[in-house]
Design a protein around this motif. Sequence first.
Motif, short mmCIF file in Angstrom:
data_model
loop_
_atom_site.label_atom_id
_atom_site.label_comp_id
_atom_site.label_asym_id
_atom_site.label_seq_id
_atom_site.Cartn_x
_atom_site.Cartn_y
_atom_site.Cartn_z
N VAL A 252 -6.72 70.74 -24.75
CA VAL A 252 -7.95 70.25 -25.39
C VAL A 252 -9.04 69.91 -24.37
CG1 VAL A 252 -8.91 68.38 -26.80
CG2 VAL A 252 -6.69 69.40 -27.39
N ALA A 253 -8.67 69.40 -23.20
CA ALA A 253 -9.64 68.88 -22.24
C ALA A 253 -10.73 69.87 -21.84
CB ALA A 253 -8.92 68.36 -20.99
N PRO A 254 -10.43 71.14 -21.53
CA PRO A 254 -11.51 72.07 -21.16
C PRO A 254 -12.56 72.23 -22.26
CG PRO A 254 -9.37 72.96 -20.54
CD PRO A 254 -9.10 71.77 -21.40
N LEU A 255 -12.12 72.25 -23.52
CA LEU A 255 -13.05 72.37 -24.64
C LEU A 255 -13.88 71.10 -24.78
CD1 LEU A 255 -14.00 74.10 -27.03
CD2 LEU A 255 -12.21 73.01 -28.41
N TYR A 256 -13.22 69.96 -24.63
CA TYR A 256 -13.93 68.68 -24.70
C TYR A 256 -14.99 68.59 -23.61
CZ TYR A 256 -14.82 63.69 -24.07
OH TYR A 256 -15.43 62.48 -23.91
N ALA A 257 -14.62 68.96 -22.39
CA ALA A 257 -15.56 68.89 -21.26
C ALA A 257 -16.76 69.80 -21.45
CB ALA A 257 -14.83 69.25 -19.96
N LEU A 258 -16.55 70.89 -22.15
CA LEU A 258 -17.63 71.84 -22.40
C LEU A 258 -18.74 71.21 -23.23
CD1 LEU A 258 -18.46 74.83 -22.00
CD2 LEU A 258 -17.37 75.31 -24.21
N PHE A 259 -18.37 70.36 -24.19
CA PHE A 259 -19.35 69.75 -25.08
C PHE A 259 -19.73 68.33 -24.67
CE2 PHE A 259 -17.34 73.04 -27.68
CZ PHE A 259 -18.45 73.68 -28.21
N ALA A 260 -18.89 67.67 -23.92
CA ALA A 260 -19.17 66.28 -23.50
C ALA A 260 -20.04 66.30 -22.25
CB ALA A 260 -17.87 65.54 -23.26
N THR A 261 -21.27 66.69 -22.41
CA THR A 261 -22.16 66.86 -21.26
C THR A 261 -22.46 65.54 -20.55
OG1 THR A 261 -24.06 66.76 -22.76
CG2 THR A 261 -23.24 68.94 -22.17
N ARG A 262 -22.63 64.46 -21.30
CA ARG A 262 -22.91 63.17 -20.67
C ARG A 262 -21.73 62.72 -19.82
NH1 ARG A 262 -21.96 58.02 -20.23
NH2 ARG A 262 -20.10 58.25 -21.52
N GLU A 263 -20.53 62.80 -20.39
CA GLU A 263 -19.33 62.37 -19.66
C GLU A 263 -19.13 63.22 -18.40
OE1 GLU A 263 -19.56 62.77 -22.85
OE2 GLU A 263 -19.08 60.78 -23.67
N ARG A 264 -19.35 64.52 -18.53
CA ARG A 264 -19.19 65.40 -17.37
C ARG A 264 -20.22 65.08 -16.29
NH1 ARG A 264 -19.89 69.90 -19.87
NH2 ARG A 264 -21.96 70.44 -19.12
N ARG A 265 -21.46 64.83 -16.70
CA ARG A 265 -22.52 64.52 -15.73
C ARG A 265 -22.25 63.20 -15.02
NH1 ARG A 265 -26.51 61.29 -16.68
NH2 ARG A 265 -26.26 61.50 -18.94
N VAL A 266 -21.92 62.15 -15.78
CA VAL A 266 -21.69 60.83 -15.19
C VAL A 266 -20.47 60.86 -14.26
CG1 VAL A 266 -21.12 58.42 -15.67
CG2 VAL A 266 -22.80 59.62 -17.09
#
Length: 311
Positions: free
Chosen positions: A34-48
């Motif tokens: 699930v994590a790769p898909l989540y990271a794709l859409f969770a732009t704020r979390e990825r940026r921070v």
Amino acid sequence: MPLKEKLNAGAIRALWKRFSRWTPARLWRLAKIVAPLYALFATRERRVTRQNLRQAYPHLDESVRREMAATSILHSVALAFEVGFVWRGDPQSVADAVKRVEGFELFEEAQRAGRGVIVLAPHIGNWEMVNFWLSSRMTFTAMYDPPRIAALDGVIRHGRERMGATLVPTNARGVASLLKALNRAEAIGILPDQVPDWGSGKFADFFGHPAYTATLLPKLVARTNARVVVGTALRRCNQGGFTLHFIEADPRVYDADEAVAALGVNKSVERAIALAPTQYQWEYKRYKRTPGQLEEEPGWKQRRFYRMKKR
């Protein structure tokens, strides 16, 4: 309650109930999917996450930090699944998931000396396991702030209290309860890496950058004879289960100067992170308050979070 919030809460409760019957190893395998898909859409979390890692580890290559960021997000997804297991799973199965415990002698030494223990539980690994394990073995009190989705409050509260923990509010009444528990030589737990409201903290270095840090800990230390311990439950990933680490806090946490004690808190968190850097929740905006920002928020003096009453 808005219909959308009710539906979201219902879906989350259903997932937690299902995951309560899964093993940590199986939940970890699901998180890896699930994590790769989540990271794709969770732009704020990825940026921070990437920004925080850049500040904490400027000496590392960008490619290494990006890999660390992806792994950190993976661990955050795993935690979201695991809380169903910790809060709603069979208690014996949850207890059996703790494969190793290091440093518990710190509690035993404090008990022999008649001292309470303040457990600093940073956002690393699965900190809910720390609460579960300690509250099943000793009288344990922790602060509790209700979730944004009010419909989940009952599930979370029950999950955290089911092994005997006492939850107290994040206000002056809650602080008074923590003081009473420490004076009875009991253990309490606080989160050391949340950003407090203005007037409730001091700026102190965290990985070389000023971070606004709560001064609740030095206030509690100043009024009790408590020992300060850092507690983590680190994920064993593919092996399944957790290893609990209890380590001595940085000695500066006992300093009478709150700014020095706040630095000790952050250095203690850094010690915990050093055990498994990618298991830390780097997506949290630890540096969202900056020096010089104080005057920009009128009325901050009326919003003190951990106000201590003088005896």
